[in-house]
Design a protein around this motif. Structure first.
Motif, PDB file in Angstrom:
ATOM      1  N   MET A 140       0.809  -1.215   0.000  1.00 46.10           N
ATOM      2  CA  MET A 140       0.000   0.000   0.000  1.00 46.10           C
ATOM      3  C   MET A 140       0.847   1.271   0.000  1.00 46.10           C
ATOM      4  O   MET A 140       0.301   2.371  -0.098  1.00 46.10           O
ATOM      5  CB  MET A 140      -0.955   0.006   1.197  1.00 46.10           C
ATOM      6  CG  MET A 140      -2.050  -1.027   1.105  1.00 46.10           C
ATOM      7  SD  MET A 140      -3.303  -0.816   2.374  1.00 46.10           S
ATOM      8  CE  MET A 140      -4.525  -2.028   1.867  1.00 46.10           C
ATOM      9  N   THR A 141       2.150   1.144   0.099  1.00 47.25           N
ATOM     10  CA  THR A 141       2.995   2.333   0.094  1.00 47.25           C
ATOM     11  C   THR A 141       3.168   2.859  -1.328  1.00 47.25           C
ATOM     12  O   THR A 141       3.049   2.119  -2.303  1.00 47.25           O
ATOM     13  CB  THR A 141       4.380   2.032   0.687  1.00 47.25           C
ATOM     14  OG1 THR A 141       5.050   1.093  -0.171  1.00 47.25           O
ATOM     15  CG2 THR A 141       4.268   1.460   2.090  1.00 47.25           C
ATOM     16  N   ILE A 142       3.494   4.133  -1.427  1.00 44.03           N
ATOM     17  CA  ILE A 142       3.723   4.726  -2.743  1.00 44.03           C
ATOM     18  C   ILE A 142       4.947   4.114  -3.408  1.00 44.03           C
ATOM     19  O   ILE A 142       4.967   3.904  -4.628  1.00 44.03           O
ATOM     20  CB  ILE A 142       3.855   6.271  -2.631  1.00 44.03           C
ATOM     21  CG1 ILE A 142       3.944   6.914  -4.016  1.00 44.03           C
ATOM     22  CG2 ILE A 142       5.057   6.658  -1.777  1.00 44.03           C
ATOM     23  CD1 ILE A 142       2.683   6.840  -4.822  1.00 44.03           C
TER      24      ILE A 142
ATOM     25  N   GLU B 243       6.092  -2.625   8.873  1.00 49.10           N
ATOM     26  CA  GLU B 243       5.776  -1.562   9.822  1.00 49.10           C
ATOM     27  C   GLU B 243       5.748  -0.238   9.057  1.00 49.10           C
ATOM     28  O   GLU B 243       6.781   0.222   8.564  1.00 49.10           O
ATOM     29  CB  GLU B 243       6.814  -1.504  10.938  1.00 49.10           C
ATOM     30  CG  GLU B 243       6.806  -2.711  11.866  1.00 49.10           C
ATOM     31  CD  GLU B 243       5.564  -2.758  12.755  1.00 49.10           C
ATOM     32  OE1 GLU B 243       4.936  -1.692  12.956  1.00 49.10           O
ATOM     33  OE2 GLU B 243       5.221  -3.858  13.232  1.00 49.10           O
ATOM     34  N   LEU B 244       4.571   0.358   8.938  1.00 46.11           N
ATOM     35  CA  LEU B 244       4.449   1.616   8.225  1.00 46.11           C
ATOM     36  C   LEU B 244       4.511   2.797   9.184  1.00 46.11           C
ATOM     37  O   LEU B 244       4.236   2.668  10.377  1.00 46.11           O
ATOM     38  CB  LEU B 244       3.144   1.663   7.431  1.00 46.11           C
ATOM     39  CG  LEU B 244       2.916   0.565   6.396  1.00 46.11           C
ATOM     40  CD1 LEU B 244       1.727   0.937   5.506  1.00 46.11           C
ATOM     41  CD2 LEU B 244       4.153   0.314   5.553  1.00 46.11           C
TER      42      LEU B 244
ATOM     43  N   ILE C 195      -5.217   5.288  12.015  1.00 49.06           N
ATOM     44  CA  ILE C 195      -5.220   4.176  11.057  1.00 49.06           C
ATOM     45  C   ILE C 195      -4.159   3.149  11.422  1.00 49.06           C
ATOM     46  O   ILE C 195      -4.413   1.932  11.395  1.00 49.06           O
ATOM     47  CB  ILE C 195      -4.995   4.715   9.627  1.00 49.06           C
ATOM     48  CG1 ILE C 195      -6.201   5.541   9.182  1.00 49.06           C
ATOM     49  CG2 ILE C 195      -4.729   3.573   8.648  1.00 49.06           C
ATOM     50  CD1 ILE C 195      -5.976   6.312   7.897  1.00 49.06           C
ATOM     51  N   LEU C 196      -2.973   3.606  11.780  1.00 43.37           N
ATOM     52  CA  LEU C 196      -1.914   2.687  12.200  1.00 43.37           C
ATOM     53  C   LEU C 196      -2.327   1.905  13.433  1.00 43.37           C
ATOM     54  O   LEU C 196      -2.039   0.705  13.556  1.00 43.37           O
ATOM     55  CB  LEU C 196      -0.622   3.461  12.463  1.00 43.37           C
ATOM     56  CG  LEU C 196       0.087   4.021  11.223  1.00 43.37           C
ATOM     57  CD1 LEU C 196       1.256   4.908  11.643  1.00 43.37           C
ATOM     58  CD2 LEU C 196       0.575   2.902  10.312  1.00 43.37           C
ATOM     59  N   GLY C 197      -3.021   2.555  14.354  1.00 47.80           N
ATOM     60  CA  GLY C 197      -3.505   1.863  15.545  1.00 47.80           C
ATOM     61  C   GLY C 197      -4.512   0.780  15.210  1.00 47.80           C
ATOM     62  O   GLY C 197      -4.489  -0.314  15.798  1.00 47.80           O
ATOM     63  N   ALA C 198      -5.391   1.067  14.258  1.00 47.54           N
ATOM     64  CA  ALA C 198      -6.376   0.065  13.844  1.00 47.54           C
ATOM     65  C   ALA C 198      -5.685  -1.136  13.200  1.00 47.54           C
ATOM     66  O   ALA C 198      -6.053  -2.288  13.450  1.00 47.54           O
ATOM     67  CB  ALA C 198      -7.367   0.696  12.868  1.00 47.54           C
TER      68      ALA C 198
ATOM     69  N   VAL D  12       3.592   7.161   9.801  1.00 48.63           N
ATOM     70  CA  VAL D  12       2.565   8.149   9.473  1.00 48.63           C
ATOM     71  C   VAL D  12       2.784   8.691   8.064  1.00 48.63           C
ATOM     72  O   VAL D  12       1.836   8.856   7.285  1.00 48.63           O
ATOM     73  CB  VAL D  12       2.565   9.291  10.510  1.00 48.63           C
ATOM     74  CG1 VAL D  12       1.748  10.483  10.011  1.00 48.63           C
ATOM     75  CG2 VAL D  12       2.013   8.795  11.842  1.00 48.63           C
ATOM     76  N   ASP D  13       4.029   8.950   7.704  1.00 49.70           N
ATOM     77  CA  ASP D  13       4.324   9.455   6.360  1.00 49.70           C
ATOM     78  C   ASP D  13       3.934   8.443   5.286  1.00 49.70           C
ATOM     79  O   ASP D  13       3.479   8.827   4.198  1.00 49.70           O
ATOM     80  CB  ASP D  13       5.807   9.801   6.231  1.00 49.70           C
ATOM     81  CG  ASP D  13       6.177  11.075   6.989  1.00 49.70           C
ATOM     82  OD1 ASP D  13       5.260  11.860   7.314  1.00 49.70           O
ATOM     83  OD2 ASP D  13       7.377  11.266   7.263  1.00 49.70           O
ATOM     84  N   ASP D  14       4.117   7.151   5.570  1.00 48.42           N
ATOM     85  CA  ASP D  14       3.699   6.117   4.613  1.00 48.42           C
ATOM     86  C   ASP D  14       2.196   6.180   4.366  1.00 48.42           C
ATOM     87  O   ASP D  14       1.733   6.073   3.227  1.00 48.42           O
ATOM     88  CB  ASP D  14       4.069   4.723   5.126  1.00 48.42           C
ATOM     89  CG  ASP D  14       5.559   4.455   5.101  1.00 48.42           C
ATOM     90  OD1 ASP D  14       6.250   5.002   4.234  1.00 48.42           O
ATOM     91  OD2 ASP D  14       6.030   3.692   5.973  1.00 48.42           O
ATOM     92  N   ILE D  15       1.444   6.345   5.450  1.00 52.26           N
ATOM     93  CA  ILE D  15      -0.011   6.417   5.328  1.00 52.26           C
ATOM     94  C   ILE D  15      -0.424   7.657   4.540  1.00 52.26           C
ATOM     95  O   ILE D  15      -1.278   7.603   3.648  1.00 52.26           O
ATOM     96  CB  ILE D  15      -0.679   6.423   6.716  1.00 52.26           C
ATOM     97  CG1 ILE D  15      -0.395   5.108   7.462  1.00 52.26           C
ATOM     98  CG2 ILE D  15      -2.182   6.666   6.600  1.00 52.26           C
ATOM     99  CD1 ILE D  15      -0.979   3.877   6.813  1.00 52.26           C
ATOM    100  N   LEU D  16       0.198   8.789   4.832  1.00 59.63           N
ATOM    101  CA  LEU D  16      -0.185  10.051   4.204  1.00 59.63           C
ATOM    102  C   LEU D  16       0.167  10.093   2.715  1.00 59.63           C
ATOM    103  O   LEU D  16      -0.410  10.883   1.974  1.00 59.63           O
ATOM    104  CB  LEU D  16       0.474  11.227   4.928  1.00 59.63           C
ATOM    105  CG  LEU D  16       0.026  11.440   6.377  1.00 59.63           C
ATOM    106  CD1 LEU D  16       0.780  12.604   6.994  1.00 59.63           C
ATOM    107  CD2 LEU D  16      -1.483  11.680   6.436  1.00 59.63           C
ATOM    108  N   ALA D  17       1.108   9.258   2.287  1.00 59.12           N
ATOM    109  CA  ALA D  17       1.502   9.233   0.877  1.00 59.12           C
ATOM    110  C   ALA D  17       0.880   8.074   0.111  1.00 59.12           C
ATOM    111  O   ALA D  17       1.019   8.002  -1.114  1.00 59.12           O
ATOM    112  CB  ALA D  17       3.026   9.151   0.761  1.00 59.12           C
TER     113      ALA D  17
END
Length: 333
Positions: A215-217, A277-278, A260-263, A280-285
């Motif tokens: 799911m990462t960019i 292990e993602l 989201i990471l907590g979920a 916050v920056d991974d999620i935002l991108a």
């Protein structure tokens, strides 16, 4: 080391937008299915797509036939039909019929099948990944001919076709576009050889869980780069699609990303394999997770297109209302 996919392709496609529906209980059942597609058309989505599972949903081909008469401008798609359940000769006839009835609005999505439970419950052999891939390859070759209204003779390991002529002739020329969903390396390469549209999906584990790492960019860029290498000179003719898994409207992107990471740490959603292990920056991108204001989400989607060349944005039925205000922010760009 990978490079941004857009680096060698300066001309980016305009955005297109796809909504979808299943006609399940959460959506109000089959009775409200047509209304859902009509609402997507009113919102300005370009395409309405239907998946292909034996679980609680409408039959995709029959439903598209109904939508061909109940809608007027929105394109109609399958995302994606299970090749192992549908003989390509029979499928071609259903597909061209829908294309004629809809006045040329069909996008035929097909894939190698991934949900073992559907096959086992129906008593249909599922096969190994390699077998499903080879079967899809043969099906795509047959469909390419029959969807053009031409005569097909084909001899393969899975299909024997003797002089079948594609009928009715489709409204679109030379044929309705074929979309293939792909996540794994071999599937991406096969799609690059045959598809007009590729839905760039996350890879999955052997037991069918979606890979969080994909799911990462960065991993998405790697998948697009693999398509480019396999497609060669035809890469510029392929439209790249992806489906956003989660859309959260918020005025605090960073805090929402932490949530989201907590979920994910808590095991939600259950169909996700936490293989990395993602941050916050991974999620935002991420192309697959969108959080922020409507304007921030539009900016994030623009950045995804710039870095990957993906331009055809899909959303799940439950996300359609939330995403609709983003469409005018991106339309025509």
């Amino acid at each position: 080391m990978t490079t941004d996919a857009a680096a060698t392709t300066p001309a980016l496609r305009p955005f297109r937008f796809a909504a979808g529906g299943e006609g399940n209980r959460d959506e109000g059942g089959a009775r409200k299915f047509v209304a859902l597609a009509q609402r997507a058309e009113e919102y300005g989505f370009d395409t309405f797509a239907i998946p292909d599972h034996l679980e609680n949903q409408v039959g995709p081909l029959a439903a598209l036939g109904a939508l061909s008469q109940a809608t007027s401008t929105i394109r109609l798609a399958t995302t994606t039909l299970a090749a192992g359940m549908r003989h390509p000769v029979v499928l071609a006839k259903e597909a061209t019929t829908i294309d004629v009835l809809s006045k040329g609005r069909l996008e035929l999505g097909i894939g190698a099948s991934w949900l073992r439970e559907d096959f086992e419950s129906a008593g249909i052999p599922f096969g190994t990944p390699g077998e499903r891939l080879r079967q899809l390859d043969e099906a795509l070759q047959i469909l390419d001919v029959l969807l053009r209204g031409q005569e097909c003779t084909f001899s393969g390991d899975y299909y024997q076709v003797k002089g079948v002529v594609g009928a009715p002739r489709p409204r679109q020329g030379p044929r309705p576009p074929i979309m293939v969903g792909a996540g794994g390396p071999r599937m991406l390469e096969l799609a690059a050889q045959h598809a007009d549209i590729i839905s760039v999906a996350t890879g999955s584990t052997p037991d069918g869980l979606l890979k969080l790492s994909d799911m990462t960019i960065e991993k998405t860029i790697e998948r697009v780069d693999r398509i480019r290498r396999a497609a060669g000179s035809r890469f510029d003719d392929i439209e790249l699609n992806w489906t956003i898994a989660t859309i959260l409207i918020t005025d605090d992107r960073a805090s929402t990303a932490e949530m989201i990471l907590g979920a994910i740490d808590s095991g939600f959603p259950p169909n996700l394999a936490k293989d990395a292990e993602l941050t916050v920056d991974d999620i935002l991108a991420s192309p697959y997770i969108m959080c922020g204001s409507f304007e921030e989400i539009a900016d994030q989607i623009r950045t995804v297109r710039e870095r990957t060349t993906m331009s055809y944005v899909g959303v799940f039925p439950t996300q359609m209302d939330a995403f609709a205000p983003v469409i005018p922010l991106l339309r025509g760009t």
